[in-house]
Design a protein around this motif. Structure first.
Motif, PDB file in Angstrom:
ATOM      1  N   LEU A  37       0.852  -1.197   0.000  1.00 46.13           N
ATOM      2  CA  LEU A  37       0.000   0.000   0.000  1.00 46.13           C
ATOM      3  C   LEU A  37       0.884   1.242   0.000  1.00 46.13           C
ATOM      4  O   LEU A  37       1.741   1.409   0.873  1.00 46.13           O
ATOM      5  N   LEU A  38       0.672   2.106  -1.002  1.00 46.18           N
ATOM      6  CA  LEU A  38       1.507   3.305  -1.146  1.00 46.18           C
ATOM      7  C   LEU A  38       0.652   4.475  -1.617  1.00 46.18           C
ATOM      8  O   LEU A  38      -0.412   4.280  -2.206  1.00 46.18           O
ATOM      9  N   HIS A  39       1.182   5.684  -1.424  1.00 47.61           N
ATOM     10  CA  HIS A  39       0.502   6.856  -1.962  1.00 47.61           C
ATOM     11  C   HIS A  39       0.957   7.175  -3.387  1.00 47.61           C
ATOM     12  O   HIS A  39       0.405   8.045  -4.021  1.00 47.61           O
ATOM     13  N   CYS A  40       2.017   6.495  -3.850  1.00 47.58           N
ATOM     14  CA  CYS A  40       2.541   6.820  -5.187  1.00 47.58           C
ATOM     15  C   CYS A  40       2.606   5.544  -6.028  1.00 47.58           C
ATOM     16  O   CYS A  40       2.390   4.447  -5.526  1.00 47.58           O
ATOM     17  N   GLU A  41       2.903   5.721  -7.309  1.00 49.99           N
ATOM     18  CA  GLU A  41       3.137   4.566  -8.200  1.00 49.99           C
ATOM     19  C   GLU A  41       4.637   4.255  -8.149  1.00 49.99           C
ATOM     20  O   GLU A  41       5.449   5.082  -8.583  1.00 49.99           O
ATOM     21  N   PRO A  42       5.029   3.081  -7.663  1.00 49.65           N
ATOM     22  CA  PRO A  42       6.474   2.795  -7.518  1.00 49.65           C
ATOM     23  C   PRO A  42       7.086   2.266  -8.810  1.00 49.65           C
ATOM     24  O   PRO A  42       7.294   1.067  -8.969  1.00 49.65           O
ATOM     25  N   HIS A  43       7.404   3.175  -9.742  1.00 49.61           N
ATOM     26  CA  HIS A  43       7.931   2.740 -11.044  1.00 49.61           C
ATOM     27  C   HIS A  43       9.227   1.931 -10.945  1.00 49.61           C
ATOM     28  O   HIS A  43       9.408   0.969 -11.703  1.00 49.61           O
ATOM     29  N   PRO A  44      10.181   2.311 -10.058  1.00 53.31           N
ATOM     30  CA  PRO A  44      11.387   1.472  -9.962  1.00 53.31           C
ATOM     31  C   PRO A  44      11.038   0.038  -9.567  1.00 53.31           C
ATOM     32  O   PRO A  44      11.631  -0.920 -10.069  1.00 53.31           O
TER      33      PRO A  44
ATOM     34  N   ALA B  77      10.575   8.007 -11.768  1.00 57.41           N
ATOM     35  CA  ALA B  77       9.295   8.474 -11.217  1.00 57.41           C
ATOM     36  C   ALA B  77       8.142   8.328 -12.192  1.00 57.41           C
ATOM     37  O   ALA B  77       6.990   8.285 -11.766  1.00 57.41           O
ATOM     38  N   THR B  78       8.422   8.280 -13.488  1.00 59.12           N
ATOM     39  CA  THR B  78       7.307   8.203 -14.434  1.00 59.12           C
ATOM     40  C   THR B  78       7.346   6.928 -15.268  1.00 59.12           C
ATOM     41  O   THR B  78       6.415   6.673 -16.026  1.00 59.12           O
ATOM     42  N   MET B 145      -0.891  14.375 -13.181  1.00 61.40           N
ATOM     43  CA  MET B 145      -0.582  15.787 -13.385  1.00 61.40           C
ATOM     44  C   MET B 145       0.913  16.056 -13.450  1.00 61.40           C
ATOM     45  O   MET B 145       1.347  16.974 -14.132  1.00 61.40           O
ATOM     46  N   THR B 146       1.722  15.254 -12.722  1.00 58.31           N
ATOM     47  CA  THR B 146       3.165  15.492 -12.773  1.00 58.31           C
ATOM     48  C   THR B 146       3.679  15.418 -14.213  1.00 58.31           C
ATOM     49  O   THR B 146       4.447  16.272 -14.652  1.00 58.31           O
ATOM     50  N   ILE B 147       3.214  14.410 -14.963  1.00 56.45           N
ATOM     51  CA  ILE B 147       3.659  14.250 -16.349  1.00 56.45           C
ATOM     52  C   ILE B 147       3.244  15.467 -17.180  1.00 56.45           C
ATOM     53  O   ILE B 147       4.043  16.026 -17.936  1.00 56.45           O
ATOM     54  N   HIS B 148       1.962  15.881 -17.019  1.00 51.20           N
ATOM     55  CA  HIS B 148       1.478  17.032 -17.798  1.00 51.20           C
ATOM     56  C   HIS B 148       2.293  18.286 -17.475  1.00 51.20           C
ATOM     57  O   HIS B 148       2.657  19.048 -18.366  1.00 51.20           O
ATOM     58  N   VAL B 149       2.567  18.479 -16.187  1.00 54.96           N
ATOM     59  CA  VAL B 149       3.271  19.701 -15.784  1.00 54.96           C
ATOM     60  C   VAL B 149       4.732  19.651 -16.255  1.00 54.96           C
ATOM     61  O   VAL B 149       5.297  20.676 -16.645  1.00 54.96           O
TER      62      VAL B 149
END
Lengths: 73, 449
Positions: A37-44, B77-78, B145-149
Motif C-alpha cells: 500500500l503506497l501513496h505513489c506509483e512505484p515505477h522502480p 518516477a514516471t 498531473m506530474t507528467i502534464h506539468v
C-alpha cells in the motif's frame, strides 16, 4: 492461495517501503501474495518486478492509495 | 541483499552525478564574482555583473541540476525511457556547462565574442536535451498531473531558449545597441518564461510527487494541481503578447495578467506550507526546511512584486528588480534544489548499491550516505547568505561579505555531495573486490575438487 502478506508503506519514508518489499520478495513463496500500500506509483519497483519474474496488478483506491498485489509469475 | 533482482530502469549513476557535482561550482563562481565586483554589481539588473550573476545561477547552477535530475527522474518516477541517457549526458553536460560559462563571462567582461560562442552551444546542447526529454515524456505510459506539468515545463524551457538565443544574438552580433527589437521587453518575457514557465513549473510538477512522498504530507488538492500550472502558463502567455501588440490598452491589462500569475504562484506556495503543516509524521529533516524556506521566499517574492506595483516610486528604483531576483534565485530555486539534492543523492547511492546484488555486507543505511550535521550547517549558512544578499540590496557595503558567504555555502554543498559520492565509490569498490575474492575462491575450489 497460500496467503497474503501486507506492507503498508503509506507512512514510511522512501526507500523504506522498497527495502521492505525487496526483503519480502526474497522469501515470497509460489501462490503467496504480497500486498503493498503506497501513496505513489512505484515505477522502480515495477521495473524490478517485470525483470525478475513477478506479476503484479496496481489499483488506485478512492482515498488515493495505490494497492499493488505481487506474486510469482 | 537481492542477488537476482535487476534494476534496469534507473540510468547509470554517472548520468545525474556529473550534473550534480558540476552545478555548485557555478554558485561558487557567482559568489566570488559578487564579492570581487562589490556594490556595483547590484546597481541595476542591467549591470554586467548582475547579468553574469543571474546567468551563473540560472543556466549554471539551476540548469545543471535540473537537466541531471530530469534524466534520472523521468525513468524512476514516471517509468519513461530516456533515449541513450549516458550518451545524452556526456554531450549535454559539457556543452551546456561551457555555454553557461561563456555567456556569464561574456556579460561580466563585456566580451561579445564569448556570447557569440555561447549561442550555438546552447542551441545544440539544450535544444538536443529538450528534444530527447520531450520525446520520452510524450511516450511515457504513466499518466497524472506530474507528467502534464513536466511537459509544460519543457515547453517553457524551449520558449526560454528561443528568446535567450534571440537576445544573445542581438547582444553578441549587434553590440553597438542597434538591435531591431526592444531588448528590455524581450528580456522581461525571457525571464518570465525561464523563471515561471520553466523553473517554477518544474518545481511544481516535481513537488506533486516528492512533497507527499518525502515529507509524508497529504496530496495536493486535485483542483489546484490543474489550476496553478495551467493558470501560470496562460498568464505568462498573455503577458508575452506585449511583444507583438502595442498600445495603452495592452499596458492596462498587463498588470492584471501578471497579478493573476503571481497570485497563483502565491497560492501554490501557501498550499505547500499548509500541506507541510499537516504532515503525518513530525519529521523536520533538511529537505523539509529547505522547501519551507523556498516557499516562504516565493511568498516574499509575490508580496514584494505587489508592493512594487502598488508603490511605483519603489518599483522604479533600479535595485527593485535585484531584490526580486535575490528572492527568486537564491531564495526559491537554490533553496529547493539544495534540499532536493540532499534527498536525491543518498537515495541514488542506496538504489545503485542495491543493483550490485549478491553482497555479503549490507550497504550503508540511507541516512549514513550523507550525515545530517554538515547538511544542517550548510543549510544555515545558505539561509544566512540569503539574508546577507537581501541586506546587500538595501545596504550596498554588505555586498562583498554576502558574496563570500554565498560562495562558501556552495563550496560546502559541493563538499557534502562529494562526501556522499565518495561513500558510494568506497562501498562499491569494497563490495566488488569481495565478489572477486569470492569468485576466485570458488574457482580455486572447483579446480581442486
Amino acid at each position: 492461495m497460500a496467503g497474503q502478506r501486507v506492507i503498508d508503506g503509506r507512512d514510511l519514508l522512501p526507500p523504506e517501503p522498497l527495502e521492505l518489499t525487496l526483503a519480502a520478495l526474497d522469501t515470497l513463496e509460489s501462490g503467496e501474495e504480497l500486498l503493498l500500500l503506497l501513496h505513489c506509483e512505484p515505477h522502480p519497483l515495477y521495473a524490478i518486478l517485470k525483470n525478475n519474474g513477478y506479476r503484479y496488478t496496481s489499483e488506485q483506491r478512492e482515498d488515493g492509495t495505490n494497492a499493488i498485489r505481487i506474486s510469482k509469475a | 541483499m537481492h542477488p537476482n533482482l535487476s534494476f534496469e530502469q534507473a540510468p547509470p549513476i554517472s548520468v545525474p552525478y556529473r550534473f550534480f557535482l558540476t552545478a555548485p561550482w557555478f554558485g561558487v563562481t557567482a559568489g566570488l564574482l559578487l564579492a570581487w565586483l562589490g556594490p556595483d554589481a547590484l546597481e541595476s539588473r542591467w549591470s554586467p555583473g548582475a547579468l553574469a550573476l543571474s546567468h551563473l545561477l540560472t543556466v549554471g547552477f539551476m540548469l545543471q541540476v535540473m537537466c541531471g535530475a530530469l534524466l534520472q527522474f523521468i525513468p524512476v518516477a514516471t517509468g519513461g525511457n530516456v533515449w541513450r541517457p549516458r550518451w545524452v549526458a556526456s554531450l549535454v553536460h559539457p556543452i551546456v556547462a561551457i555555454a553557461a560559462l561563456c555567456l556569464a563571462f561574456g556579460f561580466a567582461l563585456s566580451q561579445p565574442l564569448l556570447i557569440q560562442i555561447a549561442v550555438p552551444l546552447f542551441a545544440a546542447g539544450l535544444g538536443g536535451f529538450i528534444a530527447v526529454v520531450s520525446f520520452s515524456l510524450l511516450r511515457t505510459p504513466a499518466h497524472g498531473m506530474t507528467i502534464h506539468v513536466l511537459r509544460l515545463a519543457l515547453f517553457g524551457l524551449a520558449v526560454t531558449l528561443i528568446l535567450g538565443i534571440a537576445l544573445a544574438s542581438a547582444l553578441g552580433w549587434q553590440a553597438d545597441g542597434q538591435a531591431s527589437w526592444s531588448l528590455v521587453l524581450i528580456s522581461n518575457v525571457h525571464a518570465a518564461w525561464g523563471l515561471g514557465a520553466w523553473a517554477l513549473m518544474l518545481v511544481i510538477g516535481v513537488s506533486y510527487l516528492v512533497v507527499p512522498m518525502f515529507q509524508l504530507t497529504p496530496s495536493y488538492p486535485a483542483w489546484l494541481t490543474r489550476t496553478v500550472p495551467f493558470g501560470i502558463l496562460v498568464a505568462i502567455g498573455l503577458w508575452s503578447l506585449q511583444l507583438g501588440v502595442d498600445g495603452e490598452l495592452v499596458q492596462s491589462w498587463l498588470s492584471v495578467v501578471a497579478l493573476g500569475g503571481m497570485l497563483l504562484a502565491g497560492l501554490y506556495a501557501g498550499t505547500t506550507l499548509w500541506l507541510q503543516a499537516l504532515r503525518r509524521r513530525r519529521l523536520t529533516d533538511i529537505t523539509f526546511v529547505f522547501w519551507r524556506g523556498a516557499m516562504l521566499a516565493l511568498l516574499g517574492f509575490v508580496a514584494s512584486w505587489i508592493a512594487l506595483e502598488v508603490f511605483p516610486v519603489l518599483g522604479e528604483h533600479p535595485r527593485a528588480a535585484i531584490w526580486l531576483g535575490m528572492l527568486a534565485l537564491p531564495g526559491v530555486f537554490v533553496s529547493v534544489i539544495s534540499g532536493m539534492l540532499y534527498k536525491i543523492v543518498p537515495f541514488l547511492n542506496w538504489l545503485h548499491l542495491q543493483r550490485l546484488g549478491g553482497l555479503k555486507v549490507l550497504p550503508p543505511n540511507i541516512k549514513q550516505m550523507l550525515a545530517e550535521k554538515p547538511m544542517r550547517r550548510q543549510m544555515r549558512l545558505h539561509f544566512a547568505s540569503l539574508v546577507l544578499l537581501l541586506g546587500a540590496v538595501l545596504w550596498p557595503p554588505l555586498t562583498s561579505l554576502a558574496g563570500l558567504s554565498f560562495a562558501v555555502s556552495f563550496l560546502w554543498l559541493e563538499w557534502n555531495l562529494v562526501g556522499a559520492v565518495r561513500r558510494y565509490i568506497d562501498f562499491r569498490s569494497r563490495a566488488l573486490s569481495d565478489q572477486v575474492i569470492d569468485q576466485t575462491h570458488a574457482d580455486a575450489s572447483s579446480r581442486v575438487s
